[in-house]
Design an enzyme around this catalytic site. Structure first.
Site, short mmCIF file in Angstrom:
data_model
loop_
_atom_site.label_atom_id
_atom_site.label_comp_id
_atom_site.label_asym_id
_atom_site.label_seq_id
_atom_site.Cartn_x
_atom_site.Cartn_y
_atom_site.Cartn_z
N ASN A 153 0.82 -1.20 0.00
CA ASN A 153 0.00 0.00 0.00
C ASN A 153 0.87 1.26 0.00
O ASN A 153 2.04 1.24 0.37
CB ASN A 153 -0.90 0.00 1.23
CG ASN A 153 -0.11 0.11 2.52
OD1 ASN A 153 0.28 1.20 2.93
ND2 ASN A 153 0.14 -1.03 3.16
N LYS A 164 0.12 1.19 16.51
CA LYS A 164 0.57 2.44 15.89
C LYS A 164 -0.62 3.25 15.43
O LYS A 164 -1.62 2.69 14.96
CB LYS A 164 1.50 2.15 14.71
CG LYS A 164 2.13 3.41 14.10
CD LYS A 164 3.20 3.07 13.08
CE LYS A 164 2.63 2.69 11.74
NZ LYS A 164 3.68 2.45 10.72
N LYS A 221 -1.82 7.21 13.40
CA LYS A 221 -1.42 8.32 12.56
C LYS A 221 -1.55 9.63 13.32
O LYS A 221 -2.48 9.82 14.13
CB LYS A 221 -2.28 8.37 11.30
CG LYS A 221 -2.20 7.11 10.45
CD LYS A 221 -0.78 6.85 9.94
CE LYS A 221 -0.72 5.64 9.04
NZ LYS A 221 0.63 5.39 8.51
N ASP A 255 2.94 7.99 13.72
CA ASP A 255 3.43 8.07 12.34
C ASP A 255 2.92 9.34 11.68
O ASP A 255 1.72 9.55 11.56
CB ASP A 255 2.94 6.83 11.57
CG ASP A 255 3.49 6.75 10.16
OD1 ASP A 255 4.28 7.62 9.76
OD2 ASP A 255 3.12 5.79 9.45
N GLU A 310 7.59 8.18 13.98
CA GLU A 310 7.88 7.69 12.63
C GLU A 310 7.74 8.76 11.55
O GLU A 310 6.79 9.54 11.55
CB GLU A 310 6.93 6.53 12.32
CG GLU A 310 7.13 5.90 10.96
CD GLU A 310 6.28 4.67 10.78
OE1 GLU A 310 5.91 4.37 9.62
OE2 GLU A 310 5.97 3.97 11.78
N GLU A 335 10.42 3.82 4.93
CA GLU A 335 9.46 3.10 4.08
C GLU A 335 9.34 3.71 2.70
O GLU A 335 8.85 3.05 1.78
CB GLU A 335 8.09 3.07 4.74
CG GLU A 335 7.36 4.40 4.79
CD GLU A 335 5.98 4.30 5.40
OE1 GLU A 335 5.00 4.52 4.66
OE2 GLU A 335 5.88 4.00 6.60
N ASP A 390 10.80 -1.30 2.81
CA ASP A 390 9.80 -2.30 2.42
C ASP A 390 10.31 -3.05 1.19
O ASP A 390 10.40 -2.46 0.12
CB ASP A 390 8.48 -1.60 2.12
CG ASP A 390 7.34 -2.55 1.79
OD1 ASP A 390 7.61 -3.70 1.40
OD2 ASP A 390 6.18 -2.12 1.90
N HIS A 416 8.08 -1.96 6.55
CA HIS A 416 6.74 -1.45 6.29
C HIS A 416 5.97 -2.45 5.42
O HIS A 416 6.56 -3.27 4.73
CB HIS A 416 6.87 -0.11 5.55
CG HIS A 416 5.65 0.35 4.85
ND1 HIS A 416 5.36 0.02 3.53
CD2 HIS A 416 4.62 1.14 5.25
CE1 HIS A 416 4.22 0.58 3.16
NE2 HIS A 416 3.75 1.27 4.17
N GLU A 466 5.54 -4.99 10.33
CA GLU A 466 4.27 -4.29 10.49
C GLU A 466 3.11 -5.25 10.23
O GLU A 466 3.26 -6.27 9.56
CB GLU A 466 4.21 -3.11 9.50
CG GLU A 466 3.05 -2.18 9.71
CD GLU A 466 3.19 -0.88 8.91
OE1 GLU A 466 2.65 0.14 9.34
OE2 GLU A 466 3.86 -0.90 7.84
#
Length: 389
Positions: free
Chosen positions: A53, A180, A182, A212, A238, A264, A291, A321, A340
């Site tokens: 993603n 985690k 946002k 994050d 993050e 990431e 990632d 990630h 993750e």
């Protein structure tokens, strides 16, 4: 082992969620199936891959450059000494006639195919990918379990503090002890209230919560936010600034003592090297989140791992990630620090095999040949028709 066909589709992973930088209302992913002439238990071995993603389906790049290069290569040029496709040789074939630098979206297209090739090779060897990697690259040592954390806490229309707390409780109920969320989209005071609401669910233990920013802050904003959250002693802070602004990372690290996490959105060994050379990150506490599905695949990730070791970084500081089974196999097989997990978002690509329970934020790997997509029923329902054409 010969590649007989490569097929691809674009699958939607759209959602109404948003982070501090983008929403996911139009997000897509490429899914590929690499069909081979190796037959196991009466069926041709097929390797599957997809992109994580945050980056859109690179179908144009796949169809115009990278799939044709694989299909036009002489089979013997792709094979290793065991007669199977060698992902390192396949990587070289895909990158033929590509200039260095400008890693952009082509790293995503190569990563999709690289994932499928490793899946096929592990299946042809009749072993899980994590076991293949441990035997080839980690002295035969694989971790018994992998540490995972639940990534969520997105901004969502109408979602208040109670909704955030209910989400975090649901992760704890499913076996996660670390979560985690946002931050960075709303004013500082509002985000602090959100953080404190999440911490209330976690018994006010900051080591169980990561935040994050997704690269939204300027250096001044990142410092201000860092000063505000430092007393919480969070697990990590993050991607506080633009991922390519190494000087800003270095400046922030001089005033924010707790752990930082980033990487990431860096898609090559060279970018990762610039980060550890110039980003001021601390090898004793900070987290690197490259990632493999977005950064040219596992072949490039192995180069990154070797580079990090040369710069004094332990693989335990790497927590990829993406929340996908490919990175989870890599984490277990190469002895990384964890992976993750997306329990609720980016379905069906996020999450792990259906039979894999999470206990105290740790998972054990199933003994399934390849990456194990076939053991994730909702994802395999998308992949299987691609293989069948």
């Amino acid at each position: 082992m010969r590649i007989t066909a490569i097929r691809d589709i674009v699958a939607p992973i759209k959602s109404d969620i948003a982070n501090a930088y983008i929403d996911f209302s139009t997000m897509t992913a490429s899914v590929v199936a690499v069909v081979t002439d190796v037959v196991v238990e009466g069926r041709p071995v097929v390797g599957f891959g997809f992109n994580s993603n945050g980056r859109y389906a690179p179908q144009g790049l796949l169809r115009e450059r990278f799939i044709p290069r694989l299909l036009s290569a002489r089979p013997e040029d792709l094979q290793g000494e065991d007669g199977l496709v060698d992902p390192h040789r396949a990587w070289a074939a895909m990158m033929r006639n590509e200039k260095p630098g400008g890693h952009g979206e082509r790293s995503v297209a190569v990563g999709v195919l690289d994932m499928a090739l490793w899946d096929a090779v592990a299946k042809a060897n009749r072993v899980p990918l994590w076991r293949l990697l441990a035997d080839r690259y980690n002295g035969g040592e694989a971790d018994a379990t992998a540490w995972v954390y639940a990534a969520g806490g997105y901004y969502y229309p109408g979602k208040g503090l109670e909704g955030l707390q209910d989400e975090m409780r649901s992760y704890l109920d499913r076996g996660y002890s670390t979560v985690k969320m946002k931050v960075g989209l709303v004013p500082l005071e509002e985000d602090l209230a959100r953080i404190e609401a999440a911490l209330a669910v976690l018994d006010h233990d900051g080591s169980r919560l990561c935040v994050d920013v997704n690269g939204r802050f300027s250096l001044e904003e990142a410092i201000r936010f860092g000063h505000a959250i430092a007393p919480y002693n969070l697990r990590w802070y993050e991607e506080p600034v633009d991922p390519l602004d190494y000087l800003a990372h270095a400046a922030l690290a001089t005033v924010y003592a707790p752990p930082l996490a980033t990487g990431e959105n860096l898609f090559s060994m060279q970018d990762a090297r610039n980060l550890v050379r110039h980003g001021g990150l601390r090898a004793d506490r900070d987290i690197l989140q490259f990632d493999p599905a977005l950064s040219y695949g596992l072949v490039e990730y192995l180069r990154t791992r070797d580079m990090l070791a040369a710069h004094g970084w332990s693989p335990r500081r790497c927590v990829p990630h993406g929340g996908h089974q490919f990175a989870l196999n890599i984490a277990v097989g190469l002895g990384l620090g964890g992976n993750e997990s997306y329990p609720d978002v980016f379905a069906p690509f996020g999450g792990f095999a259906d039979s894999v329970p999470v206990r105290d934020s740790r998972v054990a790997m199933p003994d399934i040949p390849g990456i194990g997509f076939e053991a994730k029923s909702a994802l395999y329902a998308v992949m299987r028709p691609v293989a069948e054409g």
